[in-house]
Scaffold this active site. Structure first.
Site, PDB file in Angstrom:
ATOM      1  N   GLN A 148       0.869  -1.172   0.000  1.00  0.00           N
ATOM      2  CA  GLN A 148       0.000   0.000   0.000  1.00  0.00           C
ATOM      3  C   GLN A 148       0.907   1.223   0.000  1.00  0.00           C
ATOM      4  OE1 GLN A 148      -3.180   0.816  -0.297  1.00  0.00           O
ATOM      5  NE2 GLN A 148      -2.771   2.969   0.151  1.00  0.00           N
ATOM      6  N   GLN A 155      -0.007   4.619  -0.939  1.00  0.00           N
ATOM      7  CA  GLN A 155      -0.598   5.886  -0.538  1.00  0.00           C
ATOM      8  C   GLN A 155      -0.678   5.980   0.983  1.00  0.00           C
ATOM      9  OE1 GLN A 155      -4.744   6.555  -1.586  1.00  0.00           O
ATOM     10  NE2 GLN A 155      -4.274   8.590  -2.317  1.00  0.00           N
ATOM     11  N   GLY A 190     -10.944  -0.101   1.879  1.00  0.00           N
ATOM     12  CA  GLY A 190     -12.001  -0.644   1.029  1.00  0.00           C
ATOM     13  C   GLY A 190     -11.398  -1.050  -0.296  1.00  0.00           C
ATOM     14  N   GLU A 200      -6.862   2.337  -5.741  1.00  0.00           N
ATOM     15  CA  GLU A 200      -7.006   2.509  -7.184  1.00  0.00           C
ATOM     16  C   GLU A 200      -5.721   2.293  -7.964  1.00  0.00           C
ATOM     17  OE1 GLU A 200      -7.341   4.822  -4.787  1.00  0.00           O
ATOM     18  OE2 GLU A 200      -6.434   6.726  -5.346  1.00  0.00           O
ATOM     19  N   ASN A 201      -4.945   1.276  -7.641  1.00  0.00           N
ATOM     20  CA  ASN A 201      -3.703   1.065  -8.374  1.00  0.00           C
ATOM     21  C   ASN A 201      -4.028   0.895  -9.862  1.00  0.00           C
ATOM     22  OD1 ASN A 201      -2.115   1.094  -5.943  1.00  0.00           O
ATOM     23  ND2 ASN A 201      -2.997  -0.903  -5.480  1.00  0.00           N
ATOM     24  N   HIS A 247     -16.026   3.443  -7.536  1.00  0.00           N
ATOM     25  CA  HIS A 247     -15.153   4.464  -6.943  1.00  0.00           C
ATOM     26  C   HIS A 247     -13.706   4.298  -7.447  1.00  0.00           C
ATOM     27  CE1 HIS A 247     -13.870   7.252  -3.700  1.00  0.00           C
ATOM     28  NE2 HIS A 247     -12.755   6.548  -3.775  1.00  0.00           N
ATOM     29  N   GLU A 248     -13.194   3.072  -7.330  1.00  0.00           N
ATOM     30  CA  GLU A 248     -11.798   2.855  -7.750  1.00  0.00           C
ATOM     31  C   GLU A 248     -11.644   3.065  -9.248  1.00  0.00           C
ATOM     32  OE1 GLU A 248     -10.068   2.933  -5.256  1.00  0.00           O
ATOM     33  OE2 GLU A 248     -11.539   2.250  -3.790  1.00  0.00           O
ATOM     34  N   HIS A 280     -11.323   6.646 -10.129  1.00  0.00           N
ATOM     35  CA  HIS A 280      -9.965   7.155  -9.893  1.00  0.00           C
ATOM     36  C   HIS A 280      -9.083   7.024 -11.143  1.00  0.00           C
ATOM     37  CE1 HIS A 280      -9.480   8.493  -5.807  1.00  0.00           C
ATOM     38  NE2 HIS A 280      -9.977   7.395  -5.284  1.00  0.00           N
ATOM     39  N   GLU A 290     -10.196  12.859  -4.192  1.00  0.00           N
ATOM     40  CA  GLU A 290     -11.314  12.082  -3.633  1.00  0.00           C
ATOM     41  C   GLU A 290     -12.698  12.707  -3.871  1.00  0.00           C
ATOM     42  OE1 GLU A 290     -11.046   9.128  -2.920  1.00  0.00           O
ATOM     43  OE2 GLU A 290      -8.898   8.894  -2.549  1.00  0.00           O
ATOM     44  N   ASP A 316      -1.588  10.478   6.665  1.00  0.00           N
ATOM     45  CA  ASP A 316      -2.426   9.369   7.124  1.00  0.00           C
ATOM     46  C   ASP A 316      -3.281   9.754   8.321  1.00  0.00           C
ATOM     47  OD1 ASP A 316      -1.825   7.417   5.236  1.00  0.00           O
ATOM     48  OD2 ASP A 316       0.066   6.971   6.235  1.00  0.00           O
ATOM     49  N   TYR A 376     -13.646  13.478   0.864  1.00  0.00           N
ATOM     50  CA  TYR A 376     -14.561  12.660   0.073  1.00  0.00           C
ATOM     51  C   TYR A 376     -15.933  13.325  -0.060  1.00  0.00           C
ATOM     52  CZ  TYR A 376     -11.254   8.785   0.738  1.00  0.00           C
ATOM     53  OH  TYR A 376     -10.148   7.999   0.733  1.00  0.00           O
ATOM     54  N   ARG A 422     -10.396  -4.394   7.724  1.00  0.00           N
ATOM     55  CA  ARG A 422     -10.750  -3.136   7.056  1.00  0.00           C
ATOM     56  C   ARG A 422     -11.012  -2.060   8.105  1.00  0.00           C
ATOM     57  NH1 ARG A 422     -15.654  -2.351   2.675  1.00  0.00           N
ATOM     58  NH2 ARG A 422     -15.359  -0.100   2.384  1.00  0.00           N
ATOM     59  N   LYS A 480     -12.353   0.841   8.217  1.00  0.00           N
ATOM     60  CA  LYS A 480     -13.688   1.429   8.310  1.00  0.00           C
ATOM     61  C   LYS A 480     -14.594   0.607   9.226  1.00  0.00           C
ATOM     62  CE  LYS A 480     -17.717   1.631   5.418  1.00  0.00           C
ATOM     63  NZ  LYS A 480     -18.320   1.345   4.135  1.00  0.00           N
TER      64      LYS A 480
HETATM   65 ZN   LIG Z   1     -10.768   7.154  -3.364  1.00  0.00          ZN
END
Ligand SMILES: [Zn+2]
Length: 615
Positions: free
Chosen positions: A154, A156, A283, A286-287, A310-311, A314, A333, A388, A396, A568, A570
C-alpha cells in the site's frame, strides 16, 4: 482510495513531525511537506526495479535503477523509510558515495546520492525492513484459502518509500518496468501490464508504459488465479474465491463503458480487480490497471459494487489528473466520489445513487463533529501532520457536496462538459487547489467565485448546503418508526421481512438510537431481523456497534470472530471505539490481543493509541 475511516481520527493523536528541514516546493505552487526530493535539482522519470520477495525474512531486496532529469546537479535526493542502502552505482557502473539523513517521524530519512552534473542514471542496491510500513506479509492462515503466504503493498500516501527508495511525492510521474522473483507456485501482480497465470520459475516481468505518481506503484503476491469478465476487464482472486468474485463483479465491463460515456475514454487499457484477503485495511486502492479491493464487497447480491465504481473513477480523478500534494487530496477524492455516484446512477438508477449519497453525508456529519477544526476544510495545510492522520470523510463527501453544488448551480449538461474538458486538458498532469480554482473561474463560473473561499478553505459546514435525501430511505424510516412503536409496547411484530438491499438495511440500523432504546429492545429487533447472524460486513459492523453501545452481549462472540478476521479500518476502528467509549476496555483489549497480528501497520498504529498500546 475508498474511504478508510468512520471518523476515528481527531481523537487526539495527530502526530507532529519533528523534522528540522525546510519544506520543499514541489512543481507548481503547492508545498509538499512530506518529501526530501529537491526536484529542481534532479527529478526521476523512469524506474527499473529488480527485486526478490523473501517470505522467510519478510523483506524485499534488490535494486532500483532510475533515469532522471539532471539540472546540472551534484546530488540527487530520494525518500526512504527503514531501508538499508547497500551501495549506489552511476550509469558508468562506478560506485558513488551517498548519505542517509536523520530520521524524521513522518518523512523517514533522506538519501542523498552524489552525482556529476552530466549523470542521468543511478542504481541503488538496498533491502527493506520486516517492519516496512507499505508491506503486509500474511501467513497462510490470514488468507482466504489458508494454504500459501501472501504479500500486498500500500503506497498511498507516503509509504512507497518504505519498500523502494524514491522521490515519493505525488507531484511527479514516472514510468516503470520490473522483474520480481517470488516463491514458486505464487503469482505476482503489479499496477502494470500483468500476467494471467503463474510462471514455472516464479520470475515475473512487468512494464508500466503510462506515467504514474510513485504512490500508485503496487505489488501483490499470492496463490492467485484470473478470470476474464470481458475483453478489457477481469478479476484476480484466490482459487476458491474466484467464482464468487467474478459473479459479484460481472457488471464491471458495463461500468467501464458507463464511465467512458460520462467523461471520456478509459485511459489505462486493461481494468482488472484483485480481491485481497480480509485483513486488507482499506475498502479499495485505485492502483492503475489493477484495483485492490477488500473481499467484504462480496456479499452475494452485487449491492456494494459502488466501491469498484469508486476505484474505477480514480482512473480519471487521481490517477490521470493527480493532486500535486496531499494538501490537495480533496481533488482526488471529491471528484472520485462525485464520479462514482454518477456511474452508479447510470447503472442502477437515481434511487441507488441517492442512497449512497445519504450514507456518505451521514459519515461526513459524524466526521465533522469529531474532527479538530483544521481538518474540516477541503484544502488542508499538512505542515507537521502525517497525511495518514489527516485522512477523513471530509475530502470525500465535502468534496462531493462542493461539486454537486456546482452541478446544481450551472446545470448538469454544462458541468459535465466542464469535467470532461478538465480531465482531458490535465491528463497525466498534477494539479493543486489554487490551479483548480483558476481553471474553474476560467471554464465554468465566469469569474464568479464568492463561494469558493467558503467551500474550499473555510472550516466547518459551508453556507447554503443542500442536505441530500433518499426516497427509499424515507420508506425505511417509516418501517423503523412502526417497528419501534411495536417493540416498545412489546406488541406482536409481523414476521414479513422487507425486501431491502444492503444500503437500506444499513440505514435501518443507523436509525437505532442508543440513547432511547435498551438492550431488550435490541434483542427484539434482532429476533425479527437476525442481524447478529448476518454475514454482510456492512450490516455486521453497524449492528455490532449499536450492540456494543447498549451492551447487548449476544453479539460478542460473532463480533470477536469478525474483528479477528476482517482488517478493514472502516469496520474495525468504530467497533473498538464503541467499546472504549462505553468503558469496555477489557473486552476491547481481549479481542485486540488476538486480532492485532492480522491488522495492517496503519490500523495497528491507530488502535495501539486508541487502546493505550496494550500489544
Ligand atoms: Zn478514493
Amino acid at each position: 482510495m475508498y474511504k478508510i475511516f468512520f471518523s476515528v481520527v481527531g481523537i487526539g493523536f495527530i502526530m507532529s513531525s519533528c523534522g528540522q528541514q525546510q519544506p520543499l516546493v514541489a512543481e507548481g505552487k503547492s508545498i509538499d511537506y512530506q518529501t526530501y526530493a529537491h526536484l529542481s535539482k534532479a527529478k526521476i522519470t523512469h524506474l527499473t526495479w529488480d527485486v526478490e520477495a523473501d517470505f522467510d525474512q519478510k523483506i524485499i531486496k534488490g535494486s532500483a535503477a532510475y533515469d532522471f532529469e539532471n539540472h546540472q546537479a551534484k546530488e540527487i535526493y530520494f525518500d526512504t523509510s527503514l531501508l538499508t542502502i547497500d551501495s549506489v552505482l552511476l550509469n558508468n557502473g562506478k560506485k558513488t558515495t551517498f548519505e542517509v539523513g536523520e530520521l524524521d517521524a513522518v518523512k523517514g530519512r533522506s538519501l542523498k546520492v552524489n552525482i556529476s552534473p552530466k549523470d542521468k542514471k543511478v542504481i541503488i542496491y538496498y533491502k527493506t525492513s520486516p517492519e516496512a510500513s507499505a508491506l503486509q506479509w500474511l501467513d497462510p492462515e490470514q488468507t482466504h484459502d489458508k494454504k500459501h503466504p501472501y504479500l500486498l503493498t500500500q503506497g498511498q500516501a507516503i509509504l512507497t518509500r518504505s519498500y523502494i527508495p524514491i522521490q515519493d511525492t505525488p507531484s511527479i510521474r514516472i514510468t516503470y518496468e520490473a522483474t520480481v522473483r517470488v516463491p514458486k507456485g505464487l503469482l505476482a501482480l503489479m499496477s502494470a501490464i500483468n500476467p494471467k497465470e503463474k510462471t514455472e520459475d516464479g520470475v515475473y516481468h512487468f512494464k508500466m508504459p503510462q506515467a504514474l505518481p510513485p504512490y500508485l506503484i503496487a505489488l501483490a503476491i499470492g496463490d492467485l488465479e484470473y478470470q476474464a469478465i470481458d475483453q478489457r476487464t477481469g478479476v484476480y482472486a484466490e482459487p476458491t474465491q474466484l467464482k464468487d468474485a467474478a459473479w459479484e463483479l460481472a457488471d464491471m465491463g458495463k461500468m467501464v463503458t458507463a464511465a467512458e460515456g460520462l467523461y471520456g475514454e478509459y485511459p489505462w487499457g486493461q481494468y482488472d480487480v484483485l480481491i485481497l484477503p480480509p485483513s486488507f485495511p482499506f475498502g479499495g486502492m485505485e492502483n492503475p490497471r489493477l484495483t485492490f479491493s477488500t473481499p467484504t464487497i462480496l456479499v452475494g447480491d452485487r449491492s456494494l459494487t459502488n466501491l469498484i465504481a469508486h476505484e474505477l473513477a480514480h482512473s480519471w480523478s487521481g490517477n490521470l489528473v493527480t493532486n500535486a500534494t496531499w494538501n490537495d487530496f480533496w481533488l482526488n477524492e471529491g471528484f472520485t466520489v462525485y464520479f462514482e455516484r454518477r456511474i452508479m446512477e447510470a447503472l442502477e438508477g437515481k434511487d441507488y445513487a441517492d442512497m449512497i449519497t445519504v450514507i456518505g453525508y451521514q459519515d461526513l456529519k459524524t466526521s465533522m463533529e469529531m474532527l479538530p477544526a483544521n481538518l474540516t476544510s477541503l484544502y488542508i495545510d499538512l505542515d507537521g501532520i502525517n497525511p495518514d492522520d489527516a485522512f477523513s470523510d471530509v475530502p470525500y463527501d465535502k468534496g462531493y457536496l462542493f461539486l454537486k453544488m456546482l452541478e446544481d448551480r450551472y446545470g448538469r449538461a454544462q458541468f459535465d462538459v466542464f469535467i470532461k474538458k478538465y480531465f482531458k486538458e490535465n491528463a497525466f498532469k498534477t494539479t493543486n487547489t489554487e490551479d483548480f480554482i483558476t481553471y474553474l473561474k476560467d471554464n465554468l463560473t465566469n469569474g464568479e467565485d464568492d463561494f469558493v473561499q467558503n467551500w474550499v478553505y473555510d472550516t466547518g459546514w459551508p453556507k447554503g448546503l443542500v442536505v441530500p435525501t433518499s426516497r427509499l430511505f424515507e420508506l425505511v424510516e417509516k418501517q423503523y418508526a412502526t417497528d419501534i412503536v411495536q417493540i416498545q409496547k412489546r406488541q406482536a411484530i409481523s414476521d414479513k421481512l422487507p425486501q431491502w438491499s444492503t444500503n437500506e438495511w444499513l440505514h435501518y440500523i443507523r436509525l437505532i438510537d442508543v440513547a432511547v432504546l435498551t438492550k431488550e429492545d435490541l434483542a427484539l429487533i434482532d429476533k425479527r431481523y437476525h442481524f447478529t447472524d448476518s454475514k454482510n460486513a456492512e450490516i455486521q459492523c453497524a449492528w455490532y456497534e449499536k450492540s456494543f453501545r447498549l451492551k447487548y452481549e449476544k453479539v460478542n462472540a460473532n463480533a470477536k470472530a469478525f474483528l479477528t478476521q476482517v482488517g478493514r479500518r472502516k469496520f474495525i476502528e468504530p467497533l473498538y471505539l464503541a467499546l472504549k467509549q462505553t468503558n469496555q476496555m477489557d473486552l476491547a483489549r481481549d479481542i485486540y490481543k488476538e486480532a492485532r497480528p492480522n491488522y495492517h501497520f496503519l490500523a495497528r498504529q491507530t488502535l495501539d493509541v486508541m487502546l493505550e498500546n496494550p500489544k
